[in-house]
Scaffold this motif. Sequence first.
Motif, PDB file in Angstrom:
ATOM      1  N   ARG A  24      -1.667   3.795   1.522  1.00 18.89           N
ATOM      2  CA  ARG A  24      -1.752   3.288   2.884  1.00 18.89           C
ATOM      3  C   ARG A  24      -3.174   2.797   3.185  1.00 18.89           C
ATOM      4  NH1 ARG A  24       0.865   7.083   4.931  1.00 18.89           N
ATOM      5  NH2 ARG A  24      -0.820   8.437   5.667  1.00 18.89           N
ATOM      6  N   ARG A  25      -4.154   3.545   2.734  1.00 22.31           N
ATOM      7  CA  ARG A  25      -5.545   3.122   2.923  1.00 22.31           C
ATOM      8  C   ARG A  25      -5.831   1.829   2.150  1.00 22.31           C
ATOM      9  NH1 ARG A  25      -8.785   7.879   3.761  1.00 22.31           N
ATOM     10  NH2 ARG A  25      -7.768   9.008   5.485  1.00 22.31           N
ATOM     11  N   ILE A 116       2.358   1.016  -5.583  1.00 27.66           N
ATOM     12  CA  ILE A 116       2.872  -0.089  -4.771  1.00 27.66           C
ATOM     13  C   ILE A 116       2.300  -1.417  -5.258  1.00 27.66           C
ATOM     14  CG2 ILE A 116       2.797  -1.127  -2.473  1.00 27.66           C
ATOM     15  CD1 ILE A 116       3.129   1.606  -1.284  1.00 27.66           C
ATOM     16  N   ALA A 117       1.025  -1.418  -5.662  1.00 27.68           N
ATOM     17  CA  ALA A 117       0.403  -2.657  -6.139  1.00 27.68           C
ATOM     18  C   ALA A 117       1.167  -3.222  -7.333  1.00 27.68           C
ATOM     19  CB  ALA A 117      -1.053  -2.402  -6.510  1.00 27.68           C
ATOM     20  N   LEU A 123       7.415  -7.964  -7.966  1.00 23.62           N
ATOM     21  CA  LEU A 123       8.239  -8.760  -7.059  1.00 23.62           C
ATOM     22  C   LEU A 123       7.696 -10.184  -6.953  1.00 23.62           C
ATOM     23  CD1 LEU A 123      10.457  -9.194  -4.998  1.00 23.62           C
ATOM     24  CD2 LEU A 123       9.003  -8.098  -3.268  1.00 23.62           C
ATOM     25  N   GLU A 124       6.386 -10.310  -6.864  1.00 25.34           N
ATOM     26  CA  GLU A 124       5.787 -11.645  -6.780  1.00 25.34           C
ATOM     27  C   GLU A 124       6.126 -12.474  -8.012  1.00 25.34           C
ATOM     28  OE1 GLU A 124       1.459 -13.494  -5.566  1.00 25.34           O
ATOM     29  OE2 GLU A 124       1.506 -11.774  -6.936  1.00 25.34           O
ATOM     30  N   GLU A 153      -0.142  -8.074   1.851  1.00 24.23           N
ATOM     31  CA  GLU A 153       0.214  -6.673   1.621  1.00 24.23           C
ATOM     32  C   GLU A 153       1.028  -6.108   2.777  1.00 24.23           C
ATOM     33  OE1 GLU A 153      -3.280  -4.488   0.464  1.00 24.23           O
ATOM     34  OE2 GLU A 153      -3.162  -5.312  -1.565  1.00 24.23           O
ATOM     35  N   LYS A 154       1.986  -6.927   3.219  1.00 25.78           N
ATOM     36  CA  LYS A 154       2.911  -6.503   4.268  1.00 25.78           C
ATOM     37  C   LYS A 154       4.302  -6.344   3.671  1.00 25.78           C
ATOM     38  CE  LYS A 154       0.385  -8.752   8.040  1.00 25.78           C
ATOM     39  NZ  LYS A 154       0.457  -9.761   9.140  1.00 25.78           N
ATOM     40  N   SER A 155       5.235  -5.915   4.501  1.00 26.15           N
ATOM     41  CA  SER A 155       6.591  -5.646   4.019  1.00 26.15           C
ATOM     42  C   SER A 155       7.273  -6.924   3.522  1.00 26.15           C
ATOM     43  CB  SER A 155       7.433  -5.040   5.142  1.00 26.15           C
ATOM     44  OG  SER A 155       8.791  -4.975   4.756  1.00 26.15           O
TER      45      SER A 155
END
Length: 431
Positions: A24-25, A116-117, A123-124, A153-155
Motif C-alpha cells: 500500500r505504501r 502486486i508489482a 497484466l500489462e 498504480e490504480k485498480s
Amino acid sequence: MEVSFIPSPDVNVVLNALLDILERRAAQNGTRTTQHRSIKVTLANLSIPTYFSQTDPTPRLIANEQFALLEKNGLLKLTWIPGETGYLLQSISLTEHATRNTSHKTLFHLTNRTPIADNRSRLESHLLADKFRFQDDWRARAINYILNQLKAEKSPTPFSLTDSNLTLDLLAVLQALSTLTTETPYRVFSVRVFNDSKRFEAIKNQLVTLARLGNPEWKRIPVEEVLRELNLVANPNYIHFAGNWQFTTDKGEILNLSGFTPSVGFPAAQTATLQTVHAESVLCIENLTTFHQYIQTEHATRNTQHESNAACSVFRSSAFICTFGNPSPAVRRVLRLLPETTPIYLWSDLDYGGFNILSQLRRFVNEQIQPYLMNIDTLESNIPRARPLTTPDRTNLKRLLLRPELHDVRHVIEYLLKRGLKLEQEGVENF
C-alpha cells in the motif's frame, strides 16, 4: 542462513498484514517505499486468537520461534510486551533493510504471495500483447484506460491482478465480438469461444464494465441492453411489427407482414438477410405494453388532440415497430433500410430515456425522425399519472440539453425540469 519454513497460521496472518502495508505504501509513493515511516503491526489488533490462547501455548511457541528466526535474518524487528520478553509479542515491524532492499521477497516467498508489482506487470503484458487487435473502437479505448490505470498504480477493474484466467478470457471475448454480425445467445457464444456453455455467463458483467469504459453512452443503459449492442442476448429476440411492412430478402423473397393481425414477432437475427424495407410511414413505440394497446385500440389514431391532424392521418395507414427500450442494432438496421423519404415517428416516455432514444435514432438512423405525443400538452393532460424527477433524472435531462440533434425538443426537456415531472407511456390516456 537461508530462511525456509512453513509459516504457522498466526505467522502467516502477521506477515501478510505487514506485506499489505508495504505494498500500500509502495502504491502511494510509486516504486519508492517511504523510509522514515515504520511498517508495523500490533498483534492484539490482528485476528490471531491461537497466539493469545491461555489453554494451549504451542501455537505461541511455534510463532515466537519463527518470528525470532526472521529477526535473526534481519527481516523483522520484534517488540515484546513489557515483562513478557520471549513469551508474548506486542508488535512486529519490518526492518529498514527489508523495506529498502529486495529482502522482503523472502517474506513473499514464505507466504506464497506474488507481489502486486509483478501482477501489474503480467497484466500489462497481456493487454499490450492483444492491444493491436483492436483498432479505434470502444475496445481499444477500454484497453487504453486499463493500461493508464496500471501506469498510475490504480485498480484495473474489471481485470484482475491475481486471476490470469479472467484476463485471458476477457481478451478472448473482446476478440470474438468482431465475428458477431447478428444477435447471438450467450450460451452459443460461450461454446464458440470457450467450448463451455456457462463460462461467458460468469464474466459477462466484467465485459459490460469494459464496454462502458470504452463507450460512455452505455453507462446509463441496463446490462442486457449493453450486451444487445454487442449482438449478445440471453435468448433469440423477436422484433414486434404491426401494419403494412414489406421486406425483400437477399434471396429476392418478398415478405408482406400486413396479413398478420394484430402483430407479428420477426426474428431479430433474420434482419441481417433483409435488402430493402418499405412502409408508407412508421411509428416506433418504446414499450411493448403500449405497443399492443396502441395497435389493438380501434380509435388509436382518432384521439390525438396533442398532435397535428396531418400526423394522425399518416398513422391510419402506418406501420408500427416496438423498440423495446433503446433500439437494438437489429431495429436500427430495419429503420435504416427504409427509403430516406419515409416519415418516421417515435413515441416514447416523457423522460430522459425517451428523449435519449430519440437522440439515438436521429444520430444512427435518420435525423428527420419526429417525436409523437412527446410534448408539453401530453404531460399537462396526464398530470395525475406523472411522477417526480429524481436527482439522476435531472442530471441526465440536463445532459440532453447539450445535444444538437435535440434542439427542436429542448423546450420540452426544459419544461420537464421546470415542472419536476416525468411521464411514462402507460400514463398517457386518449392516445
